[in-house]
Design a protein around this motif. Sequence first.
Motif, PDB file in Angstrom:
ATOM      1  N   ALA A   5       2.361  -4.958   0.281  1.00 18.20           N
ATOM      2  CA  ALA A   5       2.746  -6.270  -0.236  1.00 18.20           C
ATOM      3  C   ALA A   5       3.642  -6.137  -1.458  1.00 18.20           C
ATOM      4  O   ALA A   5       4.166  -7.135  -1.959  1.00 18.20           O
ATOM      5  CB  ALA A   5       1.494  -7.077  -0.592  1.00 18.20           C
ATOM      6  N   ARG A   6       3.831  -4.918  -1.939  1.00 17.30           N
ATOM      7  CA  ARG A   6       4.690  -4.678  -3.102  1.00 17.30           C
ATOM      8  C   ARG A   6       6.146  -4.646  -2.640  1.00 17.30           C
ATOM      9  O   ARG A   6       6.542  -3.750  -1.895  1.00 17.30           O
ATOM     10  CB  ARG A   6       4.320  -3.359  -3.772  1.00 17.30           C
ATOM     11  CG  ARG A   6       2.863  -3.289  -4.229  1.00 17.30           C
ATOM     12  CD  ARG A   6       2.599  -2.004  -4.983  1.00 17.30           C
ATOM     13  NE  ARG A   6       1.205  -1.846  -5.332  1.00 17.30           N
ATOM     14  CZ  ARG A   6       0.734  -0.885  -6.133  1.00 17.30           C
ATOM     15  NH1 ARG A   6       1.569  -0.011  -6.664  1.00 17.30           N
ATOM     16  NH2 ARG A   6      -0.556  -0.806  -6.394  1.00 17.30           N
ATOM     17  N   THR A   7       6.919  -5.610  -3.102  1.00 16.89           N
ATOM     18  CA  THR A   7       8.278  -5.782  -2.590  1.00 16.89           C
ATOM     19  C   THR A   7       9.367  -5.386  -3.584  1.00 16.89           C
ATOM     20  O   THR A   7      10.544  -5.416  -3.242  1.00 16.89           O
ATOM     21  CB  THR A   7       8.503  -7.248  -2.186  1.00 16.89           C
ATOM     22  OG1 THR A   7       8.325  -8.084  -3.342  1.00 16.89           O
ATOM     23  CG2 THR A   7       7.519  -7.671  -1.104  1.00 16.89           C
ATOM     24  N   GLU A   8       8.989  -5.025  -4.809  1.00 20.79           N
ATOM     25  CA  GLU A   8       9.994  -4.671  -5.812  1.00 20.79           C
ATOM     26  C   GLU A   8      10.691  -3.362  -5.440  1.00 20.79           C
ATOM     27  O   GLU A   8      10.116  -2.497  -4.776  1.00 20.79           O
ATOM     28  CB  GLU A   8       9.342  -4.530  -7.191  1.00 20.79           C
ATOM     29  CG  GLU A   8       8.732  -5.816  -7.730  1.00 20.79           C
ATOM     30  CD  GLU A   8       9.774  -6.899  -7.967  1.00 20.79           C
ATOM     31  OE1 GLU A   8      10.908  -6.551  -8.370  1.00 20.79           O
ATOM     32  OE2 GLU A   8       9.458  -8.081  -7.748  1.00 20.79           O
ATOM     33  N   GLU A   9      11.934  -3.241  -5.890  1.00 17.14           N
ATOM     34  CA  GLU A   9      12.717  -2.050  -5.566  1.00 17.14           C
ATOM     35  C   GLU A   9      12.021  -0.774  -6.028  1.00 17.14           C
ATOM     36  O   GLU A   9      11.993   0.226  -5.297  1.00 17.14           O
ATOM     37  CB  GLU A   9      14.100  -2.139  -6.204  1.00 17.14           C
ATOM     38  CG  GLU A   9      14.985  -0.930  -5.898  1.00 17.14           C
ATOM     39  CD  GLU A   9      16.342  -1.016  -6.573  1.00 17.14           C
ATOM     40  OE1 GLU A   9      17.269  -0.339  -6.114  1.00 17.14           O
ATOM     41  OE2 GLU A   9      16.465  -1.759  -7.564  1.00 17.14           O
ATOM     42  N   THR A  43       7.501  -4.138   4.164  1.00 16.07           N
ATOM     43  CA  THR A  43       6.850  -5.049   3.223  1.00 16.07           C
ATOM     44  C   THR A  43       6.115  -6.157   3.975  1.00 16.07           C
ATOM     45  O   THR A  43       6.623  -6.712   4.947  1.00 16.07           O
ATOM     46  CB  THR A  43       7.877  -5.669   2.264  1.00 16.07           C
ATOM     47  OG1 THR A  43       8.908  -6.328   3.004  1.00 16.07           O
ATOM     48  CG2 THR A  43       8.503  -4.599   1.388  1.00 16.07           C
ATOM     49  N   LYS A  44       4.908  -6.452   3.513  1.00 15.54           N
ATOM     50  CA  LYS A  44       4.095  -7.504   4.114  1.00 15.54           C
ATOM     51  C   LYS A  44       4.654  -8.878   3.753  1.00 15.54           C
ATOM     52  O   LYS A  44       5.215  -9.047   2.667  1.00 15.54           O
ATOM     53  CB  LYS A  44       2.650  -7.385   3.626  1.00 15.54           C
ATOM     54  CG  LYS A  44       1.928  -6.145   4.139  1.00 15.54           C
ATOM     55  CD  LYS A  44       0.486  -6.121   3.638  1.00 15.54           C
ATOM     56  CE  LYS A  44      -0.281  -4.931   4.194  1.00 15.54           C
ATOM     57  NZ  LYS A  44      -1.675  -4.886   3.709  1.00 15.54           N
ATOM     58  N   GLY A  63       7.535   4.545  -2.810  1.00 21.52           N
ATOM     59  CA  GLY A  63       7.015   4.832  -1.478  1.00 21.52           C
ATOM     60  C   GLY A  63       7.773   5.948  -0.793  1.00 21.52           C
ATOM     61  O   GLY A  63       7.178   6.891  -0.259  1.00 21.52           O
ATOM     62  N   TYR A  64       9.105   5.863  -0.833  1.00 22.35           N
ATOM     63  CA  TYR A  64       9.910   6.910  -0.193  1.00 22.35           C
ATOM     64  C   TYR A  64       9.755   8.246  -0.915  1.00 22.35           C
ATOM     65  O   TYR A  64       9.684   9.305  -0.278  1.00 22.35           O
ATOM     66  CB  TYR A  64      11.376   6.487  -0.145  1.00 22.35           C
ATOM     67  CG  TYR A  64      11.653   5.435   0.907  1.00 22.35           C
ATOM     68  CD1 TYR A  64      11.459   5.711   2.257  1.00 22.35           C
ATOM     69  CD2 TYR A  64      12.092   4.167   0.550  1.00 22.35           C
ATOM     70  CE1 TYR A  64      11.699   4.749   3.228  1.00 22.35           C
ATOM     71  CE2 TYR A  64      12.337   3.197   1.512  1.00 22.35           C
ATOM     72  CZ  TYR A  64      12.138   3.495   2.852  1.00 22.35           C
ATOM     73  OH  TYR A  64      12.369   2.541   3.808  1.00 22.35           O
TER      74      TYR A  64
END
Length: 226
Positions: A80-84, A100-101, A90-91
């Motif tokens: 759910a974390r959508t910030e850049e 992203t959820k 993550g990568y």
Amino acid sequence: MRVVVVEDHQDLREVFIDRLLSEGFDVVGASCAEELDEHLAATATHLIVLDVNLPGESGFNIAQRLRAGHPGINIIMVSARTEEQDRIRGYESGADFYLTKPVSPTELLAAVKAVRRRIHAQTEADASLALSPSGLKLTNGDKDAYLSKSDTALLKGLALAPDLRLPYWRLFEITERIADDNSKSQLELQVHRLRKKLEEIGVPDSFIRSIRGEGYQLTLPIHIEN
């Protein structure tokens, strides 16, 4: 293809599992890191669908641990974390995909199928990669790539190493470089150019994997001809 869906929300986990099962994938679920580890110990796994916000160990930490202990496993991270900065984290933790959820079962299925295509491509390359006796030619099926002496030393060193993996200091030695920041930049450029050359004969870009802060690893073995 064996898939483990790691998601602590049971309803969402079951929706994902049911969608993948309907497409013929071999799928099991886990709600936390401990359950995931049990699955990994029991059965060879190709792909992990990994939620970030889990009880106990986070998805970011799990991904880092898996990259160290199971470098061949593919990871689709769901969050759910959508910030850049979260996507970048993550990568950098080891995700192949970061979704992203809310994530629909159809979107997840598309990502899983993309991973399957990559695995199939790697399997095909696995069966046919061969380094010539002179070491200056890499063959993939009926296609050849001609290599420099330095590229040959790099590939042969990795191919003969335990786990197909070498640290920077050893790569500096076999490519006859001094161990400093300039040599690291030169090595990174060499690997970039080598990837591009090998892509021309159908070898996937992921064939030479960068291990952040450590060195490089081959994701496929090379047959060294006598």
